[in-house]
Design an enzyme around this catalytic site. Structure first.
Site, PDB file in Angstrom:
ATOM      1  CD  GLU A  32      -3.069  -0.777   2.094  1.00 48.45           C
ATOM      2  OE1 GLU A  32      -4.261  -0.524   1.588  1.00 48.45           O
ATOM      3  OE2 GLU A  32      -2.993  -0.975   3.108  1.00 48.45           O
ATOM      4  CG  HIS A  35      -2.587   2.966   5.797  1.00 51.22           C
ATOM      5  ND1 HIS A  35      -3.709   3.429   5.601  1.00 51.22           N
ATOM      6  CD2 HIS A  35      -2.417   1.616   5.458  1.00 51.22           C
ATOM      7  CE1 HIS A  35      -4.461   2.065   5.575  1.00 51.22           C
ATOM      8  NE2 HIS A  35      -3.546   1.217   5.471  1.00 51.22           N
ATOM      9  CG  HIS A  92      -5.100  -1.610   9.324  1.00 50.98           C
ATOM     10  ND1 HIS A  92      -4.582  -2.997   8.791  1.00 50.98           N
ATOM     11  CD2 HIS A  92      -5.023  -1.016   8.005  1.00 50.98           C
ATOM     12  CE1 HIS A  92      -3.866  -2.778   7.580  1.00 50.98           C
ATOM     13  NE2 HIS A  92      -4.275  -1.427   7.003  1.00 50.98           N
ATOM     14  CG  HIS A 127      -8.258  -0.365   4.544  1.00 49.14           C
ATOM     15  ND1 HIS A 127      -7.818  -0.128   3.518  1.00 49.14           N
ATOM     16  CD2 HIS A 127      -7.190  -0.600   5.351  1.00 49.14           C
ATOM     17  CE1 HIS A 127      -6.491  -0.315   3.481  1.00 49.14           C
ATOM     18  NE2 HIS A 127      -6.146  -0.359   4.311  1.00 49.14           N
TER      19      HIS A 127
HETATM   20 MN    MN Z   1      -4.005  -0.714   5.001  1.00 49.45          MN
END
Ligand code: MN
Length: 242
Positions: free
Chosen positions: A84, A103, A105, A175
């Site tokens: 990603e 980023h 989760h 996500h």
């Molecule tokens: Mn991710």
């Protein structure tokens, strides 16, 4: 020192700071085995720094790699890279003001990406940077009904960056969340307090009607907090050196 030596020193400092940021985000429960943090290259605004594919808590300065704004690994390569990485590439390309991206989760945040009526909003002063409408990226609009929800190419990255727009953060349905900052320290601070705000907001919503910060309160709180980021960074950083 020569210019070359200065540049090399700044790059080495950046690698060390990025390794520290990875460990802070793990210690603060924002990332576990997954999630990543990047920063724009200190000398080359058309590149960014991100570790090789590994659990954030294990990242060392030597694991930090450079990528272009299409998400291509630069240099000799051979290292395993994050699938990603396009999240980071597309945001740096679209937002010259962004110098760092996290980023994650983060489990406390994900419910706010799933429940349409529950939007993440500033509920306490530490979440002031969440003012305005935090967009919720719907990958189905771009990848159909059967995707794995991952930002696995630059086109999806560009769609995510467009959804982010000028916001500090973008939620990602089912996500996680991607948070930006004008510095590495600010992005880390915001990632921690995005999770914190989500925990408080969910607890408050379970109790009853929630009083949110006004936009003016949120902006004023954000401005005050921005002056305090080093206190958090210095403390969190000291905990990574145990
Ligand atoms: Mn991710």
């Amino acid at each position: 020192m020569s210019n070359f030596t200065n540049e090399a020193a700044r790059l080495e400092t950046a690698r060390q700071d990025l390794a520290t940021a990875n460990r802070i985000l793990f210690n603060q429960g924002v990332v576990d085995a997954f999630g990543h943090v990047s920063m724009r290259h200190p000398e080359r605004p058309d590149q960014f720094l991100l570790s090789a594919n590994m659990a954030p808590a294990t990242v060392t300065p030597g694991d930090v790699l450079a990528f272009d704004l299409q998400g291509n690994l630069l240099g000799n390569g051979g290292q395993k890279v994050y699938l990603e990485r396009f999240i980071h590439a597309a945001i740096y390309a679209n937002r010259p003001d962004v110098l760092s991206v996290v980023h994650s989760h983060a489990a406390a945040v994900v419910p706010f990406t799933i429940v349409k009526s529950a939007r993440l909003r500033p509920v306490c002063h530490m979440g002031g940077f969440l003012s305005g409408i935090i967009p919720n990226f719907e990958i189905r609009d771009h990848a159909g009904m059967g995707s794995d929800l991952l930002i696995r190419d630059i086109t999806l990255g560009q769609h995510l960056a467009q959804s982010l727009g000028q916001s500090a953060a973008v939620m990602m349905r089912g996500h996680g969340v991607t948070v930006t900052g004008g510095t590495l320290r600010q992005a880390v601070f915001r990632a921690v307090y995005t999770q914190n705000n989500a925990q408080i907001q969910a607890a408050a919503m379970a109790l009853g009607e929630v009083t949110y910060l006004t936009d003016a309160e949120a902006l004023a709180a954000d401005e005050a907090n921005t002056g305090q980021i080093s206190r958090a960074w210095d403390f969190w950083s000291s905990q990574t050196q145990a």
